[in-house]
Design a protein around this motif. Structure first.
Motif, PDB file in Angstrom:
ATOM      1  N   UNK A  12       0.835  -1.198   0.000  1.00  0.00           N
ATOM      2  CA  UNK A  12       0.000   0.000   0.000  1.00  0.00           C
ATOM      3  C   UNK A  12       0.871   1.250   0.000  1.00  0.00           C
ATOM      4  N   UNK A  13       1.885   1.297   0.854  1.00  0.00           N
ATOM      5  CA  UNK A  13       2.784   2.451   0.896  1.00  0.00           C
ATOM      6  C   UNK A  13       3.427   2.677  -0.465  1.00  0.00           C
ATOM      7  N   UNK A  14       3.862   1.596  -1.118  1.00  0.00           N
ATOM      8  CA  UNK A  14       4.496   1.716  -2.432  1.00  0.00           C
ATOM      9  C   UNK A  14       3.507   2.221  -3.487  1.00  0.00           C
ATOM     10  N   UNK A  15       2.261   1.772  -3.399  1.00  0.00           N
ATOM     11  CA  UNK A  15       1.237   2.255  -4.338  1.00  0.00           C
ATOM     12  C   UNK A  15       1.021   3.752  -4.164  1.00  0.00           C
ATOM     13  N   UNK A  16       0.958   4.200  -2.912  1.00  0.00           N
ATOM     14  CA  UNK A  16       0.773   5.636  -2.649  1.00  0.00           C
ATOM     15  C   UNK A  16       1.964   6.430  -3.172  1.00  0.00           C
ATOM     16  N   UNK A  17       3.158   5.918  -2.946  1.00  0.00           N
ATOM     17  CA  UNK A  17       4.351   6.611  -3.437  1.00  0.00           C
ATOM     18  C   UNK A  17       4.419   6.663  -4.963  1.00  0.00           C
ATOM     19  N   UNK A  18       3.736   5.754  -5.654  1.00  0.00           N
ATOM     20  CA  UNK A  18       3.752   5.714  -7.108  1.00  0.00           C
ATOM     21  C   UNK A  18       2.796   6.733  -7.736  1.00  0.00           C
ATOM     22  N   UNK A  20       1.421  10.060  -9.107  1.00  0.00           N
ATOM     23  CA  UNK A  20       2.173  11.178  -9.673  1.00  0.00           C
ATOM     24  C   UNK A  20       1.399  12.486  -9.745  1.00  0.00           C
ATOM     25  N   UNK A  21       0.077  12.413  -9.782  1.00  0.00           N
ATOM     26  CA  UNK A  21      -0.706  13.635  -9.930  1.00  0.00           C
ATOM     27  C   UNK A  21      -1.869  13.631  -8.936  1.00  0.00           C
ATOM     28  N   UNK A  22      -2.453  14.809  -8.774  1.00  0.00           N
ATOM     29  CA  UNK A  22      -3.630  14.913  -7.911  1.00  0.00           C
ATOM     30  C   UNK A  22      -4.781  14.072  -8.467  1.00  0.00           C
ATOM     31  N   UNK A  23      -4.921  14.052  -9.781  1.00  0.00           N
ATOM     32  CA  UNK A  23      -5.976  13.260 -10.403  1.00  0.00           C
ATOM     33  C   UNK A  23      -5.784  11.771 -10.108  1.00  0.00           C
ATOM     34  N   UNK A  24      -4.544  11.283 -10.212  1.00  0.00           N
ATOM     35  CA  UNK A  24      -4.267   9.883  -9.885  1.00  0.00           C
ATOM     36  C   UNK A  24      -4.593   9.602  -8.430  1.00  0.00           C
ATOM     37  N   UNK A  25      -4.252  10.531  -7.566  1.00  0.00           N
ATOM     38  CA  UNK A  25      -4.526  10.380  -6.139  1.00  0.00           C
ATOM     39  C   UNK A  25      -6.031  10.286  -5.892  1.00  0.00           C
ATOM     40  N   UNK A  26      -6.792  11.175  -6.515  1.00  0.00           N
ATOM     41  CA  UNK A  26      -8.249  11.159  -6.376  1.00  0.00           C
ATOM     42  C   UNK A  26      -8.822   9.820  -6.808  1.00  0.00           C
TER      43      UNK A  26
END
Length: 107
Positions: A12-18, A20-26
């Motif tokens: 999970x931590x690695x997925x979050x670190x991957x 790259x953009x606010x849209x991807x985060x959303x």
């Protein structure tokens, strides 16, 4: 640290670190969490920001709807936690200040 770090947590931590953009985060957080969980996390972050600005518990409770118990818990983590809140407050404040200075230079 966390009481139970395992390969799932690390993944999970690695997925979050991957991200790259606010849209991807959303997109990722919306698939991972319910809307209520996202709102809860956003409110906790808002409380941390308000505490950092020395806003009173009463005013924070009025604005966020969070209980004084939750606000106190966030305050405890802010001052005696692992430093995550402080790290992100420092980074986001620095980014906001830098953006503000860049806007002033452009005027």
């Amino acid at each position: 640290m966390f009481s139970k770090i395992n390969s799932s947590t690390q993944n999970l931590f690695q997925a979050i670190l991957a991200l790259e953009t606010e849209d991807e985060c959303k997109k990722f957080l919306r698939d991972l969490l319910t809307e209520a969980e996202i709102k809860e996390f956003a409110n906790r972050w808002k409380v941390a920001q308000m505490l950092d600005k020395k806003i009173s518990y009463e005013d924070i409770a009025k604005e966020t709807g969070m209980s004084s118990t939750t606000i106190a818990r966030i305050s405890k983590w802010l001052t005696h936690g692992m430093g995550g809140y402080k790290l992100m407050l420092k980074r986001t404040n620095a980014k906001q200040n830098n953006n503000h200075h860049n806007l002033l230079k452009a005027v």
